[in-house]
Design a protein around this motif. Sequence first.
Motif, short mmCIF file in Angstrom:
data_model
loop_
_atom_site.label_atom_id
_atom_site.label_comp_id
_atom_site.label_asym_id
_atom_site.label_seq_id
_atom_site.Cartn_x
_atom_site.Cartn_y
_atom_site.Cartn_z
N VAL A 150 -116.12 -24.01 -107.28
CA VAL A 150 -115.55 -23.14 -106.24
C VAL A 150 -116.63 -22.26 -105.60
O VAL A 150 -116.31 -21.33 -104.86
CB VAL A 150 -114.44 -22.24 -106.83
CG1 VAL A 150 -113.25 -23.07 -107.27
CG2 VAL A 150 -114.97 -21.40 -107.99
N ASP A 151 -117.88 -22.57 -105.90
CA ASP A 151 -118.97 -21.75 -105.35
C ASP A 151 -118.99 -21.79 -103.82
O ASP A 151 -119.35 -20.80 -103.18
CB ASP A 151 -120.31 -22.24 -105.92
CG ASP A 151 -121.46 -21.34 -105.54
OD1 ASP A 151 -121.39 -20.14 -105.84
OD2 ASP A 151 -122.43 -21.82 -104.92
N TRP A 152 -118.63 -22.92 -103.24
CA TRP A 152 -118.66 -23.06 -101.78
C TRP A 152 -117.64 -22.14 -101.11
O TRP A 152 -117.80 -21.77 -99.94
CB TRP A 152 -118.41 -24.51 -101.38
CG TRP A 152 -117.06 -25.02 -101.77
CD1 TRP A 152 -116.71 -25.61 -102.94
CD2 TRP A 152 -115.87 -24.99 -100.98
NE1 TRP A 152 -115.38 -25.92 -102.94
CE2 TRP A 152 -114.84 -25.57 -101.74
CE3 TRP A 152 -115.58 -24.52 -99.69
CZ2 TRP A 152 -113.54 -25.69 -101.28
CZ3 TRP A 152 -114.28 -24.64 -99.22
CH2 TRP A 152 -113.29 -25.23 -100.01
N ILE A 153 -116.58 -21.72 -101.86
CA ILE A 153 -115.60 -20.78 -101.31
C ILE A 153 -116.09 -19.35 -101.46
O ILE A 153 -116.17 -18.58 -100.50
CB ILE A 153 -114.23 -20.95 -102.01
CG1 ILE A 153 -113.68 -22.35 -101.82
CG2 ILE A 153 -113.23 -19.92 -101.48
CD1 ILE A 153 -112.40 -22.64 -102.59
N VAL A 154 -116.46 -19.00 -102.70
CA VAL A 154 -116.83 -17.62 -103.02
C VAL A 154 -118.16 -17.25 -102.36
O VAL A 154 -118.37 -16.10 -101.95
CB VAL A 154 -116.90 -17.45 -104.55
CG1 VAL A 154 -117.38 -16.05 -104.92
CG2 VAL A 154 -115.55 -17.73 -105.18
N ASP A 155 -119.06 -18.22 -102.22
CA ASP A 155 -120.40 -17.93 -101.72
C ASP A 155 -120.39 -17.46 -100.27
O ASP A 155 -121.34 -16.82 -99.83
CB ASP A 155 -121.28 -19.18 -101.87
CG ASP A 155 -122.75 -18.82 -101.94
OD1 ASP A 155 -123.06 -17.66 -102.29
OD2 ASP A 155 -123.60 -19.69 -101.67
N CYS A 176 -124.05 -19.62 -95.82
CA CYS A 176 -124.12 -19.17 -97.22
C CYS A 176 -125.56 -18.88 -97.64
O CYS A 176 -125.94 -19.11 -98.79
CB CYS A 176 -123.51 -20.20 -98.17
SG CYS A 176 -121.79 -20.56 -97.86
N SER A 177 -126.37 -18.36 -96.72
CA SER A 177 -127.78 -18.09 -97.02
C SER A 177 -128.20 -16.79 -96.37
O SER A 177 -128.15 -16.65 -95.14
CB SER A 177 -128.66 -19.24 -96.52
OG SER A 177 -130.02 -18.91 -96.64
N SER A 178 -128.62 -15.82 -97.20
CA SER A 178 -129.11 -14.54 -96.66
C SER A 178 -130.40 -14.74 -95.88
O SER A 178 -130.62 -14.12 -94.84
CB SER A 178 -129.36 -13.55 -97.80
OG SER A 178 -128.18 -13.28 -98.51
N SER A 179 -131.26 -15.62 -96.38
CA SER A 179 -132.54 -15.87 -95.70
C SER A 179 -132.32 -16.54 -94.36
O SER A 179 -133.00 -16.21 -93.37
CB SER A 179 -133.44 -16.74 -96.58
OG SER A 179 -133.71 -16.09 -97.80
N ALA A 180 -131.38 -17.48 -94.28
CA ALA A 180 -131.11 -18.15 -93.01
C ALA A 180 -130.48 -17.21 -91.99
O ALA A 180 -130.59 -17.42 -90.78
CB ALA A 180 -130.19 -19.35 -93.24
N THR A 181 -129.82 -16.16 -92.47
CA THR A 181 -129.20 -15.17 -91.58
C THR A 181 -130.21 -14.14 -91.10
O THR A 181 -129.95 -13.42 -90.11
CB THR A 181 -128.04 -14.46 -92.32
OG1 THR A 181 -127.21 -15.45 -92.92
CG2 THR A 181 -127.18 -13.64 -91.38
#
Length: 531
Positions: free
Chosen positions: A450-455, A342-347
């Motif tokens: 629900v952020d952990w689902i949508v994120d 769930c992280s653009s920077s980590a990707t």
Amino acid sequence: MEKKSEINGHAMPSSASTARMLENSEEPVEEDHQQQQEEKKRGCKERLTRFLSRNLLVILTVSGVLVGVGLGMLVRGMNLSKAQMSHFAFPGEMLLRMLKMIILPLVVCSLVSGAASLDTRSLGKLGGIAVAYFLVTTLIASGIGVALAFIIKPGVGAGALNTNSLGLESVSSNKETTDSFLDLARNLFPSNLVAAAFRSVSATQHTSLLVPIGTEADGMNILGLVLFAMMFGVALRILGEEGEELIRFFNAFNEATMVLVSWIMWYIPFGIMFLVGSKIVEMEDVVLLVTSLGKYIFASILGHIIHGGIVLPLIYFAFTRKNPFSFLSGLITPFTTAFATCSSSATLPSMIKCVEENNGVDKRISRFILPIGATVNMDGAAIFQCIAAVFIAQLNNTELNAGQIFTILVTATASSVGAAGIPAGGIITIAIILEAIGLPTNDLSLMLAVDWIVDRTTTVVNVEGDALGAGILHHINQLEMKRHQQEVAEELEEVKVESVANVQAEEETSPLVMHQTKILEGMPEAIESVL
């Protein structure tokens, strides 16, 4: 009578020798057939081996996600304590720490080397195209989010739903919209580059004076580092020979960082397995959340599917006339990493590596555009933020007028740029939108639940937009290079034609040349007469 047989259409008497001849003529045919079958088997094995060796990391990463889901469901029934849950999540935590460790050197070195490798004119042109692409796609994403929220109406009929019914703590934000946008400018120009590596600026209301004061908060100020690295690379380019040594240093630093990234990527399947499994173990009452906020979750994920599966590929196809899905098929590993972390920077590390190696994007383009895109291009975030704003308005039975809808679109597009520099990420960005249209921020914890689902789908769409943007810029750069090469070739051809024409003109008009040629033509006759 003596039996006869035919060989090549001629009748021959049958005998033991002729039978042996027939058998010997059939043996090479059988041997050729067996050799062909063996070659086919070897070819299939070689193709399978090549496919597995080329896609082994992708297969392991996807398998890690699937195994993680199963492992999480299995461990969930064991009723682990919080200490045991933290121990179970430890391999996933190590993956996140590795990826975050590599972000700072990767972003700074790749941007410096990328900006220094492009001339100022190309840099300005590519940068302008990139900014226009990011703004247009984010605006389209915001429009999709608002349209879906009004079509699906996730907040209609959910007026009785509040944070207390789900046992959630209320989340509120007392920051003014103006202060949020001023924070963008503050973070663009950090007062201390070393501090920017682990702290960002965020305005907070002073309790006694009620005056916003810029204070430092935990979290890397990647926006300021991106701007500094880009400007520093341009400055090195302008220096010329004096800056060459430092440019080579950053290029070598960047290549060494990519070697580290290639090592970390082999840990991703193992880390993702425990990262996904620990998230499933930590889930509390999923059924209650899904039944209460199911329409909001559905609208957000549907918006991500439309934007990521239809809009972005169509934009890529319109520019390049190439199949976008063949381009995206080489990016399964970064997409899986984005889904799990769930992280653009980590990707970013795996995205840069796969875009360059699997899709052949120029290093100068990918290492210049992708770090900027990971910071400012948040298409997926814009979709769910717009849906969340309209959802909360419907929840509070508030009718939104055209001016408020336009404010949502503009604010979501602008605030998504600074999402990386604001603590609590997307939730605080939603608070900015709510403040801009005058809605209460008390129900933000519903989004957080629900952020952990949508994120997860949000991050996948974010990084997909970055990758397709890099592909479009690479295509435009290739066209520019071909056009420049054609112009140079045409200029050289013109020079050759002019030189040949000049030589011919001199031969035709020069009296000295004509006189010499006449003398040379007459010499053989003179020699013959003398002889």
